[in-house]
Scaffold this motif. Structure first.
Motif, PDB file in Angstrom:
ATOM      1  N   ALA A 159      14.997  15.737 -12.745  1.00  0.00           N
ATOM      2  CA  ALA A 159      14.544  14.357 -12.966  1.00  0.00           C
ATOM      3  C   ALA A 159      14.510  14.027 -14.456  1.00  0.00           C
ATOM      4  O   ALA A 159      14.812  12.907 -14.855  1.00  0.00           O
ATOM      5  N   ILE A 160      14.152  14.988 -15.280  1.00  0.00           N
ATOM      6  CA  ILE A 160      14.129  14.774 -16.724  1.00  0.00           C
ATOM      7  C   ILE A 160      15.548  14.679 -17.254  1.00  0.00           C
ATOM      8  O   ILE A 160      15.859  13.844 -18.107  1.00  0.00           O
ATOM      9  N   ALA A 161      16.442  15.505 -16.723  1.00  0.00           N
ATOM     10  CA  ALA A 161      17.830  15.477 -17.180  1.00  0.00           C
ATOM     11  C   ALA A 161      18.526  14.169 -16.790  1.00  0.00           C
ATOM     12  O   ALA A 161      19.440  13.720 -17.455  1.00  0.00           O
ATOM     13  N   ALA A 162      18.063  13.551 -15.697  1.00  0.00           N
ATOM     14  CA  ALA A 162      18.668  12.292 -15.239  1.00  0.00           C
ATOM     15  C   ALA A 162      18.160  11.093 -16.044  1.00  0.00           C
ATOM     16  O   ALA A 162      18.658   9.995 -15.878  1.00  0.00           O
TER      17      ALA A 162
END
Length: 58
Positions: A50-53
């Motif tokens: 979710a952070i990478a997105a």
């Protein structure tokens, strides 16, 4: 010769419960995965997808 036959083989009636069960299982696994990704333990983990997105950490 080709196309629909006089006595077609039933597909949806015997396979229907398995298709519905598979769809329900996929939905519940998706909800569980989302809940785990957003949990406090993994919210700020750099491996969190979710952070990478691009979602913000809370």
């Amino acid at each position: 010769m080709f196309g629909l036959r006089k006595w077609s083989t039933p597909f949806w009636k015997p396979a229907g419960p398995f298709i519905i069960g598979g769809a329900i299982t996929m939905y519940l696994i998706s909800k569980a995965q989302t809940a785990m990704i957003n949990s406090d333990e993994y919210k700020n983990d750099p491996r969190n997808p979710a952070i990478a997105a691009g979602k913000k950490a809370h």
